[in-house]
Design a protein around this motif. Sequence first.
Motif, PDB file in Angstrom:
ATOM      1  N   ALA A  84     -14.491  47.546  30.535  1.00  0.00           N
ATOM      2  CA  ALA A  84     -13.875  48.051  29.307  1.00  0.00           C
ATOM      3  C   ALA A  84     -13.318  46.948  28.422  1.00  0.00           C
ATOM      4  O   ALA A  84     -12.865  47.230  27.301  1.00  0.00           O
ATOM      5  N   TYR A  85     -13.376  45.699  28.874  1.00  0.00           N
ATOM      6  CA  TYR A  85     -12.868  44.572  28.094  1.00  0.00           C
ATOM      7  C   TYR A  85     -13.984  43.741  27.461  1.00  0.00           C
ATOM      8  O   TYR A  85     -13.744  43.048  26.464  1.00  0.00           O
ATOM      9  N   VAL A  86     -15.179  43.767  28.049  1.00  0.00           N
ATOM     10  CA  VAL A  86     -16.211  42.821  27.609  1.00  0.00           C
ATOM     11  C   VAL A  86     -17.576  43.437  27.331  1.00  0.00           C
ATOM     12  O   VAL A  86     -18.443  42.771  26.758  1.00  0.00           O
ATOM     13  N   CYS A  87     -17.832  44.658  27.737  1.00  0.00           N
ATOM     14  CA  CYS A  87     -19.183  45.226  27.596  1.00  0.00           C
ATOM     15  C   CYS A  87     -19.408  45.831  26.208  1.00  0.00           C
ATOM     16  O   CYS A  87     -18.471  46.284  25.579  1.00  0.00           O
ATOM     17  N   ALA A  88     -20.645  45.801  25.746  1.00  0.00           N
ATOM     18  CA  ALA A  88     -21.790  45.364  26.517  1.00  0.00           C
ATOM     19  C   ALA A  88     -22.239  43.986  26.040  1.00  0.00           C
ATOM     20  O   ALA A  88     -22.664  43.821  24.901  1.00  0.00           O
ATOM     21  N   ARG A  89     -22.149  43.023  26.951  1.00  0.00           N
ATOM     22  CA  ARG A  89     -22.795  41.733  26.724  1.00  0.00           C
ATOM     23  C   ARG A  89     -24.289  41.895  26.957  1.00  0.00           C
ATOM     24  O   ARG A  89     -24.736  42.861  27.548  1.00  0.00           O
ATOM     25  N   MET A  90     -25.059  40.936  26.469  1.00  0.00           N
ATOM     26  CA  MET A  90     -26.495  40.925  26.729  1.00  0.00           C
ATOM     27  C   MET A  90     -26.836  39.682  27.530  1.00  0.00           C
ATOM     28  O   MET A  90     -26.336  38.592  27.230  1.00  0.00           O
ATOM     29  N   THR A  91     -27.654  39.851  28.553  1.00  0.00           N
ATOM     30  CA  THR A  91     -28.152  38.720  29.336  1.00  0.00           C
ATOM     31  C   THR A  91     -29.634  38.556  29.047  1.00  0.00           C
ATOM     32  O   THR A  91     -30.402  39.506  29.162  1.00  0.00           O
ATOM     33  N   VAL A  92     -30.008  37.338  28.640  1.00  0.00           N
ATOM     34  CA  VAL A  92     -31.390  37.040  28.299  1.00  0.00           C
ATOM     35  C   VAL A  92     -31.986  36.159  29.387  1.00  0.00           C
ATOM     36  O   VAL A  92     -31.431  35.115  29.732  1.00  0.00           O
ATOM     37  N   GLY A  93     -33.109  36.601  29.950  1.00  0.00           N
ATOM     38  CA  GLY A  93     -33.855  35.809  30.913  1.00  0.00           C
ATOM     39  C   GLY A  93     -35.054  35.166  30.233  1.00  0.00           C
ATOM     40  O   GLY A  93     -35.776  35.823  29.481  1.00  0.00           O
ATOM     41  N   ILE A  94     -35.275  33.876  30.478  1.00  0.00           N
ATOM     42  CA  ILE A  94     -36.418  33.145  29.934  1.00  0.00           C
ATOM     43  C   ILE A  94     -37.336  32.812  31.098  1.00  0.00           C
ATOM     44  O   ILE A  94     -36.967  32.039  31.991  1.00  0.00           O
ATOM     45  N   ALA A  95     -38.524  33.409  31.116  1.00  0.00           N
ATOM     46  CA  ALA A  95     -39.450  33.235  32.237  1.00  0.00           C
ATOM     47  C   ALA A  95     -40.130  31.879  32.145  1.00  0.00           C
ATOM     48  O   ALA A  95     -40.830  31.583  31.176  1.00  0.00           O
ATOM     49  N   LEU A  96     -39.921  31.037  33.158  1.00  0.00           N
ATOM     50  CA  LEU A  96     -40.563  29.724  33.221  1.00  0.00           C
ATOM     51  C   LEU A  96     -41.859  29.779  34.015  1.00  0.00           C
ATOM     52  O   LEU A  96     -42.772  28.973  33.781  1.00  0.00           O
ATOM     53  N   THR A  97     -41.923  30.696  34.979  1.00  0.00           N
ATOM     54  CA  THR A  97     -43.121  30.902  35.799  1.00  0.00           C
ATOM     55  C   THR A  97     -43.438  32.388  35.786  1.00  0.00           C
ATOM     56  O   THR A  97     -42.579  33.212  35.447  1.00  0.00           O
ATOM     57  N   PRO A  98     -44.659  32.779  36.169  1.00  0.00           N
ATOM     58  CA  PRO A  98     -45.004  34.205  36.143  1.00  0.00           C
ATOM     59  C   PRO A  98     -44.200  35.008  37.161  1.00  0.00           C
ATOM     60  O   PRO A  98     -43.790  34.492  38.199  1.00  0.00           O
ATOM     61  N   THR A  99     -43.983  36.283  36.849  1.00  0.00           N
ATOM     62  CA  THR A  99     -43.417  37.230  37.811  1.00  0.00           C
ATOM     63  C   THR A  99     -44.342  38.436  37.880  1.00  0.00           C
ATOM     64  O   THR A  99     -45.045  38.753  36.925  1.00  0.00           O
ATOM     65  N   SER A 100     -44.350  39.095  39.028  1.00  0.00           N
ATOM     66  CA  SER A 100     -45.265  40.216  39.221  1.00  0.00           C
ATOM     67  C   SER A 100     -44.750  41.122  40.319  1.00  0.00           C
ATOM     68  O   SER A 100     -43.867  40.750  41.103  1.00  0.00           O
TER      69      SER A 100
END
Length: 410
Positions: A291-307
């Motif tokens: 209730a003090y900080v949301c909603a923050r956004m978290t950004v992921g930067i893909a360096l290698t593939p995921t599957s």
Amino acid sequence: MTFELDRRTRRDSERRAVQAQDFFASQFARLAAEHGSMTAAGMAALSAPPLSLDVDGSVWTILRDGATVCARPGTVEDALVVTLSPAEFSDWAQNQITFNGLLVARTLQFRGGTLRDISIWDSLWITMLEGWPTVEAGLVFLDRSGAPLDLNASFTSRDDPAEIAHFLREAGYLHLRGWFDPADMAAIAADMDRALPHYAEGDGKSWWAGMNDGSRRCVRLQEFIEHSPTTARILSSDAWQRMRQIVAGQNRLAHVPVEGRIIEALFKPVGVKSGPSDVSFHRDCHLGRHAYVCARMTVGIALTPTSEANGLLRVVAGSHRVAMPVEIAKTEPYLPVVALPTEPGDLTVHLSCTLHESRPPVFAERRVMYTEMPLEPLDANRGAVDTSVGELRERVSDILRRVDGAVPAG
């Protein structure tokens, strides 16, 4: 109606010492009038036991009372009993800390219940405090025209910014395809290798995990920006600023200098036995301070593939709108679970309230970077800010090292 991104209802400047006796004598009745029926519905749907709070030897119990909830002195049969110090109760009653936060800190004391019950009551308590429902029948996901939303959709930099911003608010996450050059991702992965000798376990800026072969591996690099000119260039680029503006929509994001701990680089090795590497479903606000900080956004930067085959990020759609308990998400989710497979240069975005997990790699190491984009501070919140939850998160690696084989509870 577009879901509101700014969930902040409390200010650190308003924080005070809350005595359990005073809380149950006055504040609880107001909360029950506002959110008691929603809390009772969640208790019934999730088969939650009554909650007894033992604070310095005095006990109060929260339990269902018809279509609402009530609080009574003493405990009852089959209750989950949680023992809190007066300071812990004060923080818990103001959403500064959660049961899960105390669990991660290895200070939670409870009896007569299970970790599942603890998790359910963390969600029920945020329902009681903030009116965030734990269950909601008929939850739907709609696009801007009112048609069903494709929860597996992804977006390129050429797509309509309004559609992108709407999807984030409706579903709680994004998959942005091809936003950066894969060659830059390879350069950053090489920067991680060159930076690694500058980190050591216990240095306060890295996390380490125990491997199946008995070795210790570094899995997280803070202050990585100092070792990667390519990362600094990307975070200062017009493309990055445009992405920030798109996801912000009508909200305003805080300015964060491209320095210090703006971003962290993560190794996801195969064969982790213990430690904070790939963490099962959790919320970024689940230690406390939603209730003090949301909603923050978290950004992921893909360096290698995921599957699906080798591990990736999974999210629970709508879990920023319905507070499904973490332990329920792990075993019997009642909201859609969506996998986000990525290629180098893709971005993922999730809200701090959105349940998400990293599935462990199976046959090849993965690498990714994460950075947070907080909302612009509220005027009343520009003074002293509580940092205890953030400090607890930073200490997770050391806490787990002292508890053999433990993993964070989320």
